[in-house]
Structure formats: C-alpha cells, structure tokens
Scaffold this motif. Structure first.
Motif, short mmCIF file in Angstrom:
data_model
loop_
_atom_site.label_atom_id
_atom_site.label_comp_id
_atom_site.label_asym_id
_atom_site.label_seq_id
_atom_site.Cartn_x
_atom_site.Cartn_y
_atom_site.Cartn_z
N LYS A 1 53.53 63.14 69.39
CA LYS A 1 53.54 64.56 69.02
C LYS A 1 53.75 64.71 67.51
O LYS A 1 54.78 65.17 67.04
CB LYS A 1 54.62 65.31 69.79
CG LYS A 1 54.27 65.58 71.23
CD LYS A 1 53.17 66.61 71.31
CE LYS A 1 52.92 66.98 72.76
NZ LYS A 1 51.87 67.96 72.89
N CYS A 2 52.75 64.25 66.77
CA CYS A 2 52.76 64.36 65.33
C CYS A 2 51.32 64.58 64.88
O CYS A 2 50.41 64.59 65.71
CB CYS A 2 53.35 63.11 64.67
SG CYS A 2 52.38 61.60 64.93
N ASP B 1 57.72 66.89 62.89
CA ASP B 1 58.82 67.83 62.82
C ASP B 1 60.07 67.01 62.49
O ASP B 1 60.29 65.95 63.08
CB ASP B 1 58.99 68.54 64.17
CG ASP B 1 60.26 69.35 64.23
OD1 ASP B 1 60.29 70.44 63.63
OD2 ASP B 1 61.23 68.87 64.86
N ALA C 1 50.87 73.72 66.03
CA ALA C 1 51.41 73.98 67.36
C ALA C 1 51.47 72.70 68.18
O ALA C 1 52.45 72.44 68.89
CB ALA C 1 50.57 75.04 68.07
N HIS C 2 50.44 71.87 68.11
CA HIS C 2 50.41 70.61 68.85
C HIS C 2 51.62 69.74 68.51
O HIS C 2 52.23 69.15 69.38
CB HIS C 2 49.11 69.84 68.54
CG HIS C 2 49.16 68.41 68.97
ND1 HIS C 2 48.98 68.02 70.28
CD2 HIS C 2 49.41 67.27 68.28
CE1 HIS C 2 49.11 66.71 70.36
NE2 HIS C 2 49.37 66.23 69.16
N GLY D 1 54.41 70.79 67.06
CA GLY D 1 55.66 71.54 67.04
C GLY D 1 56.23 71.70 65.63
O GLY D 1 57.44 71.71 65.45
N LYS E 1 62.41 66.14 65.50
CA LYS E 1 61.79 65.18 66.43
C LYS E 1 61.75 63.78 65.82
O LYS E 1 61.95 62.79 66.51
CB LYS E 1 60.37 65.61 66.80
CG LYS E 1 60.32 66.80 67.71
CD LYS E 1 58.89 67.17 68.00
CE LYS E 1 58.84 68.49 68.74
NZ LYS E 1 57.49 69.04 68.78
N GLU F 1 57.25 73.69 62.40
CA GLU F 1 57.60 75.06 62.04
C GLU F 1 57.99 75.19 60.57
O GLU F 1 57.46 76.01 59.86
CB GLU F 1 58.71 75.58 62.94
CG GLU F 1 58.24 75.73 64.38
CD GLU F 1 59.33 76.25 65.30
OE1 GLU F 1 60.32 76.83 64.81
OE2 GLU F 1 59.18 76.05 66.51
#
Length: 156
Positions: A44-45, A122, A101-102, A104, A125, A106
């Motif tokens: 998730k990066c 993130d 969004a993929h 995460g 994370k 912000e």
C-alpha cells in the motif's frame, strides 16, 4: 549512481503536491529530464520511477504475450493508474488523487529508496511496517533472499 539511496520525509499540500527532497533530486539521472512515472506499489504505497528507469520496464511489459490471461491481468494491475509526472518550477510533484487514495496518503509521507525507484508511503504506515518487523525476522529474510548459496552475489 546506479540507483537511489536514502529515506526522506515530506509533506503533501492541499493539492497533493510535495517537494522532491534535494537528496533524491541530486540522484536523478539527467536523462530522466525531470519526468517520472508514478503507479501503485506492490504494497500500500506508490512507486515513483524516473522516466529513464520506467521505459525499459514498460517495453518489457509491452512485449509480453497478449494471449496469456495472466499477462493481461498483470498488465492491467501494474499499469492501471500509471501517470507521467513532471517537476514544476518549484521542484514539486503533483500526486494523482486516485493513487493518493490507494496508498492512504493524506499529509505526512516518507520517500524511501528502492533500488532504481522511490517508494512513497504514508508516514504512519511506514513506521508501523518497521515496528512490526523484528531483527530476527529481518535476519531470516536476509538469509532467505541473500544467503541462498548464490555465488554470484557479493557478501555484505
């Protein structure tokens, strides 16, 4: 330089822009000409490729057999969302909202060297990833990946 080294923190502004850290900017080949391709990472990066590093990957993927369903599936997933980015006059890159969004993303992010590309995580994370990975687990992984009896690999 044959790849990237380092880990840098950055902050996304309200539009999703961030300043490419000077440490990485110095390492980008002139042949990239300030152009990059960003896409989803395996975790998730996001993965940021200088254009000169992206081209051979894209050519290899383009040459794969279209008649193989696994190739089509891989190509769809890997290329979906891939976007060309250019440094603006202030040295910033604008991340596409769907890719933010993929991963995460912000506000606070970490840019981490990953050989010939840069991963964008993130910050929380990224910290959790390392907090949940023990020295013993890292040692075991290193042995599996680097210690498999391959005499062509240098010892570290």
């Amino acid at each position: 330089m044959t790849g990237f080294l380092g880990e840098y923190e950055a902050t996304l502004d309200a539009k999703g822009r961030f300043l490419l850290p000077a440490g990485f900017k110095k390492q980008v080949s002139e042949s990239a000409a300030g152009q990059f391709v960003i896409n989803r990472g395996f975790e998730k990066c996001l993965t940021l490729y200088p254009m000169n590093e992206w081209q051979p990957i894209f050519e290899k993927i383009s040459a794969l057999n279209d008649f193989d369903p696994k190739v089509r599936e891989f190509r769809r997933y890997f290329l979906n969302g891939a976007t060309v980015l250019e440094l603006d006059t202030a040295g910033r890159l604008l991340l596409p909202k769907n890719l933010m969004a993929h991963a995460g993303l912000e506000k606070d992010i970490v840019l981490s060297a990953a050989s010939k590309k840069i991963e964008i995580w993130d910050k929380i994370k990224y910290q959790e990833f390392f907090e949940n990975f023990s020295p013993e687990a890292f040692s075991s992984l290193a042995q599996q990946v680097m210690g498999g009896g391959n005499d062509n690999l240098p010892s570290i």
